[in-house]
Design a protein around this motif. Structure first.
Motif, PDB file in Angstrom:
ATOM      1  N   SER A  65       4.337  24.932 -14.114  1.00 47.63           N
ATOM      2  CA  SER A  65       3.336  26.109 -14.483  1.00 47.63           C
ATOM      3  C   SER A  65       2.419  26.555 -13.330  1.00 47.63           C
ATOM      4  CB  SER A  65       2.505  25.674 -15.694  1.00 47.63           C
ATOM      5  OG  SER A  65       1.718  24.477 -15.239  1.00 47.63           O
ATOM      6  N   PRO A  66       1.994  27.999 -13.305  1.00 48.56           N
ATOM      7  CA  PRO A  66       1.100  27.943 -12.209  1.00 48.56           C
ATOM      8  C   PRO A  66      -0.300  27.163 -12.427  1.00 48.56           C
ATOM      9  CG  PRO A  66       1.616  29.979 -13.619  1.00 48.56           C
ATOM     10  CD  PRO A  66       2.260  28.686 -14.386  1.00 48.56           C
ATOM     11  N   GLU A  67      -0.721  26.840 -13.574  1.00 46.16           N
ATOM     12  CA  GLU A  67      -1.957  26.028 -13.746  1.00 46.16           C
ATOM     13  C   GLU A  67      -1.699  24.603 -12.771  1.00 46.16           C
ATOM     14  OE1 GLU A  67      -2.160  28.899 -16.581  1.00 46.16           O
ATOM     15  OE2 GLU A  67      -0.384  27.414 -16.113  1.00 46.16           O
ATOM     16  N   ALA A  68      -0.320  24.232 -12.836  1.00 46.69           N
ATOM     17  CA  ALA A  68      -0.140  22.767 -12.259  1.00 46.69           C
ATOM     18  C   ALA A  68      -0.444  22.987 -10.646  1.00 46.69           C
ATOM     19  CB  ALA A  68       1.142  22.199 -12.692  1.00 46.69           C
ATOM     20  N   ARG A  69       0.535  24.160 -10.180  1.00 35.23           N
ATOM     21  CA  ARG A  69       0.416  24.395  -8.866  1.00 35.23           C
ATOM     22  C   ARG A  69      -0.918  24.604  -8.396  1.00 35.23           C
ATOM     23  NH1 ARG A  69       5.028  27.507 -10.358  1.00 35.23           N
ATOM     24  NH2 ARG A  69       3.778  29.416 -10.226  1.00 35.23           N
ATOM     25  N   LYS A  70      -1.727  25.323  -9.183  1.00 33.41           N
ATOM     26  CA  LYS A  70      -3.072  25.762  -8.542  1.00 33.41           C
ATOM     27  C   LYS A  70      -3.785  24.650  -8.312  1.00 33.41           C
ATOM     28  CE  LYS A  70      -7.180  28.573  -9.816  1.00 33.41           C
ATOM     29  NZ  LYS A  70      -7.601  29.675 -10.582  1.00 33.41           N
ATOM     30  N   ASP A  71      -3.718  23.440  -9.685  1.00 30.65           N
ATOM     31  CA  ASP A  71      -4.715  22.260  -9.587  1.00 30.65           C
ATOM     32  C   ASP A  71      -4.165  21.616  -8.323  1.00 30.65           C
ATOM     33  OD1 ASP A  71      -4.465  19.184 -10.893  1.00 30.65           O
ATOM     34  OD2 ASP A  71      -6.206  20.227 -11.091  1.00 30.65           O
ATOM     35  N   LEU A  88       0.745  -1.097   0.115  1.00 28.55           N
ATOM     36  CA  LEU A  88       0.042  -0.070  -0.011  1.00 28.55           C
ATOM     37  C   LEU A  88       1.020   1.344  -0.138  1.00 28.55           C
ATOM     38  CD1 LEU A  88      -3.072   1.064   0.341  1.00 28.55           C
ATOM     39  CD2 LEU A  88      -2.398   1.100   2.788  1.00 28.55           C
ATOM     40  N   LEU A  89       0.780   2.130  -1.004  1.00 25.96           N
ATOM     41  CA  LEU A  89       1.415   3.329  -1.019  1.00 25.96           C
ATOM     42  C   LEU A  89       0.720   4.398  -1.432  1.00 25.96           C
ATOM     43  CD1 LEU A  89       3.225   0.671  -2.472  1.00 25.96           C
ATOM     44  CD2 LEU A  89       4.850   2.448  -2.970  1.00 25.96           C
ATOM     45  N   ARG A  90       1.347   5.605  -0.722  1.00 31.01           N
ATOM     46  CA  ARG A  90       0.472   6.751  -0.907  1.00 31.01           C
ATOM     47  C   ARG A  90       0.977   7.374  -2.004  1.00 31.01           C
ATOM     48  NH1 ARG A  90      -2.148   9.788   3.038  1.00 31.01           N
ATOM     49  NH2 ARG A  90      -1.081   8.820   4.689  1.00 31.01           N
ATOM     50  N   PHE A  91       0.462   8.236  -2.926  1.00 27.67           N
ATOM     51  CA  PHE A  91       0.707   8.890  -4.303  1.00 27.67           C
ATOM     52  C   PHE A  91       0.967  10.500  -3.852  1.00 27.67           C
ATOM     53  CE2 PHE A  91       1.674   9.426  -8.614  1.00 27.67           C
ATOM     54  CZ  PHE A  91       1.086  10.676  -9.116  1.00 27.67           C
ATOM     55  N   ILE A  92       2.080  10.978  -4.251  1.00 30.26           N
ATOM     56  CA  ILE A  92       2.138  12.412  -4.101  1.00 30.26           C
ATOM     57  C   ILE A  92       2.722  13.048  -5.178  1.00 30.26           C
ATOM     58  CG2 ILE A  92       3.302  14.090  -2.630  1.00 30.26           C
ATOM     59  CD1 ILE A  92       1.399  12.579  -0.972  1.00 30.26           C
ATOM     60  N   ILE A  93       2.238  14.231  -5.436  1.00 32.80           N
ATOM     61  CA  ILE A  93       2.747  15.075  -6.635  1.00 32.80           C
ATOM     62  C   ILE A  93       3.634  16.238  -5.948  1.00 32.80           C
ATOM     63  CG2 ILE A  93       2.051  16.539  -8.635  1.00 32.80           C
ATOM     64  CD1 ILE A  93      -0.493  14.926  -8.853  1.00 32.80           C
ATOM     65  N   GLU A  94       4.959  16.334  -6.386  1.00 30.21           N
ATOM     66  CA  GLU A  94       5.411  17.549  -6.011  1.00 30.21           C
ATOM     67  C   GLU A  94       5.870  18.279  -7.288  1.00 30.21           C
ATOM     68  OE1 GLU A  94       8.544  15.411  -2.754  1.00 30.21           O
ATOM     69  OE2 GLU A  94       9.295  16.086  -4.522  1.00 30.21           O
ATOM     70  N   VAL A  95       5.635  19.680  -6.862  1.00 26.06           N
ATOM     71  CA  VAL A  95       5.646  20.897  -7.796  1.00 26.06           C
ATOM     72  C   VAL A  95       6.789  21.627  -7.422  1.00 26.06           C
ATOM     73  CG1 VAL A  95       3.392  20.551  -8.643  1.00 26.06           C
ATOM     74  CG2 VAL A  95       3.962  22.129  -6.920  1.00 26.06           C
ATOM     75  N   ASP A  96       7.359  22.439  -8.411  1.00 23.54           N
ATOM     76  CA  ASP A  96       8.285  23.206  -7.913  1.00 23.54           C
ATOM     77  C   ASP A  96       8.142  24.478  -8.918  1.00 23.54           C
ATOM     78  OD1 ASP A  96      10.744  21.112  -9.628  1.00 23.54           O
ATOM     79  OD2 ASP A  96       9.613  22.650 -10.511  1.00 23.54           O
TER      80      ASP A  96
END
Length: 406
Positions: free
Chosen positions: A106-112, A94-102
């Motif tokens: 894009s601003p859209e990715a960070r906002k999403d 069982l694993l937790r999926f995390i999205i890391e942004v930097d």
């Protein structure tokens, strides 16, 4: 943007694996980007893949033998979001999926990503609303009082994205609730008719934390054993010490507890509420207080400390750790929920849990002539006791062993 997978259970628990690639292959074969060892037999050689599609990620099952689940739901191809739980094979890793942004994203990715996290925080319910049956109004009031009263709330001890009404495997049920199940040791004195102490006795059992301010639900008979024991029929008693040991700690790390509230006599529901003063406590995942939502034949698990310290001595364990047993709900009565499973002395006071990880009752007794029949008191009895008006008479024992009424 990168994908991070965090192991929730197993030998790699807590391990974080980061991937910058647009495709992540998963399985036991050595050519996978995320490679499980051969001991993970629930995982196929080429089990699944995660593919980045612009600012989103898709999970595809590659025809695995045991399936791929997102938040307990089996999928073939599905979008996965920040904080989702992925299970590779029923009962497998069982694993937790995390999205890391930097800053480069894009601003859209960070906002999403921020929007996904906000939806998690605002849509996961804390307590299942009770029904509108005969006792519905009372249970609604109890649940509301728990949210706003001194008891605090039963809330997410760790933020999990799975929908609250989804069933889980018992591995995850244990993972969610085991840190809240405590070992309890009670000492009491037996007195004769003139108040002379004739014996000092100790009993052990289980209990579980239900709030951030240290409230523990357990059985009344654990802290007032002499009232239930035929050998003490002509004697009175007084509790002198209550100790609690948290999971993963040793006998020497026991902490003193108060008897915060207790039902007035043994004909009342077999419930007592203890209290410890400790910060950063883990407590149970949730509560199902409506008997109408508990069905005959439903899977159930109990967590506790069967045989007390005797079992831990036999297994040569220095740290206290609870055991899990599974069975089914045999019958739902007004005063007790009957379970088909084996329970032993020491299990008393532990939680009975459904497949959603919610507490449905407090393990209370077994039937001597039928080892596979156990009885648990509905959890609503504990909620009623917690939310009684403060001017009712309850027994309190402070840390110096002094008894008084409150």
């Amino acid at each position: 943007m990168r994908a991070v997978l965090i192991h929730i259970i197993g030998p790699d628990k807590g391990k974080r694996e980061r991937f910058d690639a647009s495709r992540i292959t998963i399985g036991r074969a050595s050519d996978n980007a995320l490679c499980f060892n051969d001991g993970q037999r629930r995982v196929s050689s080429h089990h699944a893949e995660i593919v980045r599609n612009d600012d989103h990620y898709l999970l595809r099952d590659l025809g695995s033998t045991n399936g791929t689940m997102i938040n307990g739901r089996r999928v073939v191809t599905s979008e996965i979001q920040h904080d989702d739980l992925i299970e590779f094979g029923a009962g497998g890793p069982l694993l937790r999926f995390i999205i890391e942004v930097d800053e480069a994203d894009s601003p859209e990715a960070r906002k999403d990503l921020q929007s996904q996290s906000l939806r998690r925080n605002t849509t996961d319910p804390l307590v299942r609303p009770p029904s509108h049956k005969a006792n519905g109004l009372l249970l609604v009031a109890i649940a509301a009082a728990m949210l706003i009263g001194a008891v605090g709330v039963i809330f997410l001890s760790s933020r999990l994205p799975a929908k609250y009404n989804e069933e889980r495997n018992f591995t995850e049920v244990a993972e969610l609730n085991r840190p809240a199940v405590v070992f309890i040791r009670v000492e009491f004195e037996l007195l004769d008719e003139i108040g002379q102490v004739i014996d000092t006795v100790a009993r052990t059992g289980s209990g579980f934390l239900v709030s951030s301010n240290g409230l523990i639900v357990t059985n009344r008979h654990l802290v007032r054993d002499w009232e239930y024991n035929s050998a003490s029929q002509n004697l009175t008693g007084r509790t002198t010490k209550v100790e609690v040991i948290l999971p993963g700690q040793t006998r020497e790390q026991a902490i003193l507890a108060d008897i915060h509230r207790i039902n007035p006599d043994k004909d009342s529901p077999d419930v007592a509420i203890l209290k410890i003063n400790l910060s950063r406590l883990r407590f149970v995942r949730g509560i199902e207080s409506d008997l109408n939502n508990i069905a005959q034949g439903e899977d159930v698990a109990v967590i506790g400390y069967p045989l007390g310290l005797d079992l831990l001595k036999q297994t040569h364990d220095e740290q206290i750790g609870p055991s899990l047993s599974t069975g089914i709900v045999s019958r739902v009565g007004q005063d007790y929920i009957q379970l088909n499973l084996r329970a032993y002395h020491g299990n008393s006071g532990g939680p009975a849990l459904n497949r959603k990880g919610e507490v449905i009752g407090i393990l209370t007794a077994n039937v001597t002539s039928a080892q596979d029949i156990a009885l648990c008191t509905p959890i609503s009895a504990a909620l009623e006791l917690i939310n009684q008006p403060t001017n009712l008479s309850v027994e309190v024992i402070n840390q110096e062993g002094i008894h008084h009424g409150k």
